[in-house]
Design an enzyme around this catalytic site. Structure first.
Site, PDB file in Angstrom:
ATOM      1  CD  GLU A   1      -2.755  -1.219  -0.061  1.00  0.00           C
ATOM      2  OE1 GLU A   1      -3.173  -0.193  -0.608  1.00  0.00           O
ATOM      3  OE2 GLU A   1      -2.944  -2.361  -0.540  1.00  0.00           O
TER       4      GLU A   1
ATOM      5  CD1 TRP B   1      -1.514  -0.199  -4.010  1.00  0.00           C
ATOM      6  CD2 TRP B   1      -2.118   1.253  -5.620  1.00  0.00           C
ATOM      7  NE1 TRP B   1      -2.189  -0.888  -4.996  1.00  0.00           N
ATOM      8  CE2 TRP B   1      -2.569  -0.024  -5.987  1.00  0.00           C
ATOM      9  CE3 TRP B   1      -2.382   2.328  -6.470  1.00  0.00           C
ATOM     10  CZ2 TRP B   1      -3.271  -0.265  -7.177  1.00  0.00           C
ATOM     11  CZ3 TRP B   1      -3.069   2.092  -7.659  1.00  0.00           C
ATOM     12  CH2 TRP B   1      -3.502   0.811  -7.999  1.00  0.00           C
TER      13      TRP B   1
ATOM     14  CD1 TRP C   1     -17.923  15.123 -18.151  1.00  0.00           C
ATOM     15  CD2 TRP C   1     -18.156  13.960 -16.247  1.00  0.00           C
ATOM     16  NE1 TRP C   1     -16.870  14.234 -18.074  1.00  0.00           N
ATOM     17  CE2 TRP C   1     -16.977  13.508 -16.924  1.00  0.00           C
ATOM     18  CE3 TRP C   1     -18.490  13.353 -15.044  1.00  0.00           C
ATOM     19  CZ2 TRP C   1     -16.157  12.485 -16.419  1.00  0.00           C
ATOM     20  CZ3 TRP C   1     -17.673  12.343 -14.543  1.00  0.00           C
ATOM     21  CH2 TRP C   1     -16.526  11.923 -15.233  1.00  0.00           C
TER      22      TRP C   1
ATOM     23  CG  ASN D   1      -8.486   2.080  -0.180  1.00  0.00           C
ATOM     24  OD1 ASN D   1      -8.198   3.127  -0.742  1.00  0.00           O
ATOM     25  ND2 ASN D   1      -8.508   0.922  -0.824  1.00  0.00           N
TER      26      ASN D   1
ATOM     27  CD1 TRP E   1     -13.600  13.791 -13.802  1.00  0.00           C
ATOM     28  CD2 TRP E   1     -12.068  14.138 -12.209  1.00  0.00           C
ATOM     29  NE1 TRP E   1     -12.455  14.221 -14.422  1.00  0.00           N
ATOM     30  CE2 TRP E   1     -11.489  14.429 -13.463  1.00  0.00           C
ATOM     31  CE3 TRP E   1     -11.285  14.284 -11.076  1.00  0.00           C
ATOM     32  CZ2 TRP E   1     -10.169  14.856 -13.604  1.00  0.00           C
ATOM     33  CZ3 TRP E   1      -9.962  14.712 -11.215  1.00  0.00           C
ATOM     34  CH2 TRP E   1      -9.429  14.990 -12.476  1.00  0.00           C
TER      35      TRP E   1
ATOM     36  CD1 TRP F   1     -10.873  11.425  -5.422  1.00  0.00           C
ATOM     37  CD2 TRP F   1     -12.818  11.380  -6.527  1.00  0.00           C
ATOM     38  NE1 TRP F   1     -11.871  11.681  -4.517  1.00  0.00           N
ATOM     39  CE2 TRP F   1     -13.078  11.673  -5.163  1.00  0.00           C
ATOM     40  CE3 TRP F   1     -13.898  11.303  -7.405  1.00  0.00           C
ATOM     41  CZ2 TRP F   1     -14.374  11.861  -4.673  1.00  0.00           C
ATOM     42  CZ3 TRP F   1     -15.181  11.509  -6.914  1.00  0.00           C
ATOM     43  CH2 TRP F   1     -15.408  11.782  -5.571  1.00  0.00           C
TER      44      TRP F   1
HETATM   45  C1  LIG Z   1     -11.073   8.063  -3.889  1.00  0.00           C
HETATM   46  C2  LIG Z   1      -9.845   7.888  -3.029  1.00  0.00           C
HETATM   47  C3  LIG Z   1      -9.226   9.007  -2.481  1.00  0.00           C
HETATM   48  C4  LIG Z   1      -8.077   8.868  -1.674  1.00  0.00           C
HETATM   49  N1  LIG Z   1      -7.476   9.994  -1.156  1.00  0.00           N
HETATM   50  C5  LIG Z   1      -6.359   9.883  -0.416  1.00  0.00           C
HETATM   51  C6  LIG Z   1      -5.709  11.039   0.106  1.00  0.00           C
HETATM   52  O1  LIG Z   1      -6.116  12.178  -0.151  1.00  0.00           O
HETATM   53  N2  LIG Z   1      -4.620  10.856   0.887  1.00  0.00           N
HETATM   54  C7  LIG Z   1      -4.125   9.608   1.174  1.00  0.00           C
HETATM   55  O2  LIG Z   1      -3.134   9.490   1.908  1.00  0.00           O
HETATM   56  N3  LIG Z   1      -4.698   8.499   0.651  1.00  0.00           N
HETATM   57  C8  LIG Z   1      -5.794   8.591  -0.125  1.00  0.00           C
HETATM   58  N4  LIG Z   1      -6.384   7.468  -0.618  1.00  0.00           N
HETATM   59  C9  LIG Z   1      -5.740   6.174  -0.422  1.00  0.00           C
HETATM   60  C10 LIG Z   1      -6.198   5.358   0.805  1.00  0.00           C
HETATM   61  O3  LIG Z   1      -7.587   5.239   0.831  1.00  0.00           O
HETATM   62  C11 LIG Z   1      -5.716   5.957   2.122  1.00  0.00           C
HETATM   63  O4  LIG Z   1      -4.336   6.214   2.067  1.00  0.00           O
HETATM   64  C12 LIG Z   1      -5.973   5.003   3.271  1.00  0.00           C
HETATM   65  O5  LIG Z   1      -7.331   4.675   3.349  1.00  0.00           O
HETATM   66  C13 LIG Z   1      -5.519   5.658   4.567  1.00  0.00           C
HETATM   67  O6  LIG Z   1      -5.785   4.820   5.655  1.00  0.00           O
HETATM   68  P1  LIG Z   1      -4.621   4.094   6.429  1.00  0.00           P
HETATM   69  O7  LIG Z   1      -3.537   5.038   6.774  1.00  0.00           O
HETATM   70  O8  LIG Z   1      -5.268   3.352   7.542  1.00  0.00           O
HETATM   71  O9  LIG Z   1      -4.098   3.098   5.331  1.00  0.00           O
HETATM   72  P2  LIG Z   1      -3.389   1.678   5.448  1.00  0.00           P
HETATM   73  O10 LIG Z   1      -4.313   0.686   4.842  1.00  0.00           O
HETATM   74  O11 LIG Z   1      -2.885   1.413   6.788  1.00  0.00           O
HETATM   75  O12 LIG Z   1      -2.169   1.845   4.420  1.00  0.00           O
HETATM   76  C14 LIG Z   1      -0.902   2.367   4.815  1.00  0.00           C
HETATM   77  C15 LIG Z   1      -0.538   3.583   4.008  1.00  0.00           C
HETATM   78  O13 LIG Z   1      -0.415   3.248   2.621  1.00  0.00           O
HETATM   79  C16 LIG Z   1      -0.847   4.348   1.826  1.00  0.00           C
HETATM   80  N5  LIG Z   1      -1.979   3.908   1.021  1.00  0.00           N
HETATM   81  C17 LIG Z   1      -2.894   2.952   1.327  1.00  0.00           C
HETATM   82  N6  LIG Z   1      -3.750   2.754   0.320  1.00  0.00           N
HETATM   83  C18 LIG Z   1      -3.390   3.618  -0.646  1.00  0.00           C
HETATM   84  C19 LIG Z   1      -3.899   3.902  -1.942  1.00  0.00           C
HETATM   85  N7  LIG Z   1      -4.940   3.252  -2.466  1.00  0.00           N
HETATM   86  N8  LIG Z   1      -3.297   4.880  -2.675  1.00  0.00           N
HETATM   87  C20 LIG Z   1      -2.241   5.560  -2.192  1.00  0.00           C
HETATM   88  N9  LIG Z   1      -1.701   5.319  -0.964  1.00  0.00           N
HETATM   89  C21 LIG Z   1      -2.280   4.357  -0.213  1.00  0.00           C
HETATM   90  C22 LIG Z   1      -1.253   5.460   2.776  1.00  0.00           C
HETATM   91  O14 LIG Z   1      -0.166   6.321   2.948  1.00  0.00           O
HETATM   92  C23 LIG Z   1      -1.576   4.682   4.053  1.00  0.00           C
HETATM   93  O15 LIG Z   1      -1.437   5.449   5.224  1.00  0.00           O
HETATM   94  C24 LIG Z   1      -7.548   7.573  -1.445  1.00  0.00           C
HETATM   95  C25 LIG Z   1      -8.166   6.451  -2.011  1.00  0.00           C
HETATM   96  C26 LIG Z   1      -9.306   6.609  -2.779  1.00  0.00           C
HETATM   97  C27 LIG Z   1      -9.957   5.385  -3.360  1.00  0.00           C
END
Ligand SMILES: Cc1cc2nc3c(=O)[nH]c(=O)nc-3n(C[C@H](O)[C@H](O)[C@H](O)COP(=O)(O)OP(=O)(O)OC[C@H]3O[C@@H](n4cnc5c(N)ncnc54)[C@H](O)[C@@H]3O)c2cc1C
Length: 448
Positions: free
Chosen positions: A255, A258, A286, A321, A339, A362
């Site tokens: 993650e 990602w 849209w 997420n 969007w 997004w």
């Molecule tokens: C529509 C949408 C918008 C999002 N907007 C943001 C945002 O503005 N800022 C943000 O940090 N994340 C964003 N994410 C990614 C992700 O949802 C969050 O990082 C995550 O839910 C944060 O929770 P956590 O720290 O418990 O993640 P964990 O599941 O514990 O993951 C650990 C770390 O990995 C990174 N990570 C995890 N999933 C993703 C992902 N899909 N994409 C990129 N990095 C990821 C984050 O830094 C996160 O803290 C978005 C995802 C979606 C689908």
């Protein structure tokens, strides 16, 4: 004396700018409160930022150091500070958004030969992971294979002490504004973040691969708001997780990959700020319906899973997420709301709001061309709730009117069947069109 200019690295541990500056002699820390960023963000995010700046200042002070704070445009503030304090060199961790690159280029040009840029915002910085034949990746899996194979950076400890610096008598250290947040903020500062990391590694990491997808966001780290401001080093977090090991650790570090992929996409394709990643999707029909937008934003669509997500986000600044994917997909594919407007409003509600990750999320969830997500996958919003909130406790908490049941609890703001058919018909036509932009990029990458 040298200056460490902190931006998205509000930490002393694993900070390559600080590490390098300390090799050269005494350092002063500096945070510039840049109106171009701060006037463009929400009160909750500003409050979170200010409080973490205050925690960084305390971290400096505890080690005998000083963190200065100034308001203004960085390309005006930095030369003033360099002149007033006789600073030799400035050190900063490199940032990559389009505005950050514009800002840093301007600062570099007003202080030629004086600014040293170091890596540290990501595990592998945008631009570092390229295809074997050159050029950036647009699909996650091959990017991640190369990312995992790349040599991981060397980590740096937080310095136990900072060498004393002497400032001119009466020199103003600068005030950190106070701003009220409309949501409770998590514990601030790097000690809190490092502590939260260890608790997560001990309690949740081993089962992360099984629990991460819940709508309630209980099996995850909730460290994103620390990563976004660089209060916690992602490089250190990945290292610690891999030391713990197991399937959960591999999934969690993936993650973080990602996160790096998101930074890389925006770095190579800044146009994704406003345009669909695959420009063919700009042509979706849209529907800038203000009432529907407001129902979505305030959790009043009548669709329990969508409303629970948006209400939780408004009330806490955090959303799982899975929840983020659900509301983004609803807004883009079903409601066909512009969007860009939704992404912006959503980011303002997130404490972890980050341009690169939010845009990637997004574009990915909305099927706008990032990664290999197929356009025809449209969530069934009842099944999403049943699968990812079995028992309905999370739904009941955020939408008590639903009684925890995933079916609509009042007249829906959108007829979902009709919306799905409308989207699939339009998207099917668009998908048949040739992707000229991708072809021209491929041709350019291949040309000698
Ligand atoms: C529509 C949408 C918008 C999002 N907007 C943001 C945002 O503005 N800022 C943000 O940090 N994340 C964003 N994410 C990614 C992700 O949802 C969050 O990082 C995550 O839910 C944060 O929770 P956590 O720290 O418990 O993640 P964990 O599941 O514990 O993951 C650990 C770390 O990995 C990174 N990570 C995890 N999933 C993703 C992902 N899909 N994409 C990129 N990095 C990821 C984050 O830094 C996160 O803290 C978005 C995802 C979606 C689908």
């Amino acid at each position: 004396m040298n200056l460490v200019w902190h931006r998205a690295d509000l930490r002393l541990h694993d900070n390559p700018a600080l590490g390098q500056a300390l090799k050269e002699g005494p350092v002063l820390g500096l945070v510039v409160l840049d109106p171009n960023i701060l006037q463009n963000t929400s009160p909750r995010r500003r409050a979170w930022f200010y409080q973490n700046v205050a925690a960084l200042r305390e971290g400096y002070a505890r080690r005998g150091g000083v963190l200065l704070v100034r308001q203004g445009l960085p390309w005006e503030v930095l030369p003033q500070m360099v002149g007033a304090l006789g600073v030799k060199q400035v050190y900063a961790v490199r940032n990559f958004t389009p505005y950050a690159r514009f800002r840093d280029q301007k600062v570099g040009s007003v202080l030629p030969g004086r600014v040293n840029w170091l890596d540290g915002q990501y595990i592998h910085e945008p631009g570092a992971i390229l295809k074997p034949e050159g050029g950036p990746y647009t699909v996650f899996t091959p990017f991640s294979k190369r990312w995992w194979a790349a040599r991981k950076p060397v980590l740096l400890e937080a310095p136990p002490h900072l060498p004393a610096v002497s400032l001119p008598p009466g020199f103003d250290l600068g005030v950190i504004p106070e701003e009220a947040s409309d949501v409770p903020l998590p514990p601030v500062g790097e000690e809190a973040a490092l502590g939260a990391l260890e608790v997560f590694l001990r309690d949740k990491l081993p089962r992360y691969h099984q629990t991460r997808d819940g709508l309630a966001g209980e099996g995850v780290s909730r460290l994103s708001y620390y990563f976004t401001l660089g209060v916690l080093s992602p490089r250190l977090a990945a290292r610690r997780a891999l030391q713990v090991g197991g399937e959960g650790a591999l999934k969690w570090v993936n993650e973080l990959c990602w996160r790096d992929f998101s930074g890389d996409l925006l770095y190579h394709r800044p146009e994704m700020l406003t345009q669909a990643f695959d420009p063919r999707w700009n042509d979706l029909p849209w529907n800038d319906d203000g009432e529907l937008f407001s129902a979505w934003l305030h959790g009043q669509t009548g669709i329990p899973v969508v409303d629970a997500c948006m209400r939780e986000l408004r009330a806490t600044g955090f959303l799982s997420n899975r929840g983020r994917m659900v509301v983004a997909q609803f807004a883009v594919k079903l409601a066909l709301l512009p969007w860009q407007k939704c992404e912006r409003a959503f980011r303002d509600l997130l404490l972890d709001g980050d341009n690169a990750s939010n845009l990637q999320g997004w574009h990915w969830a909305g099927g706008l061309g990032v990664d290999a997500a197929p356009y025809f996958r449209v969530f069934n919003l009842v099944t999403q709730a049943e699968t990812h909130d079995p028992g309905g406790a999370w739904l009941r908490r955020w939408v008590p009117e639903s009684g925890g049941r995933p079916e609509p609890y009042k007249a829906q703001a959108l007829d979902l069947d009709l919306a799905r058919r409308r989207y699939l018909a339009a998207a099917g036509q668009i998908a048949k069109k040739p992707d000229w932009a991708a072809r021209s990029r491929e041709a350019k990458a291949k040309s000698p």
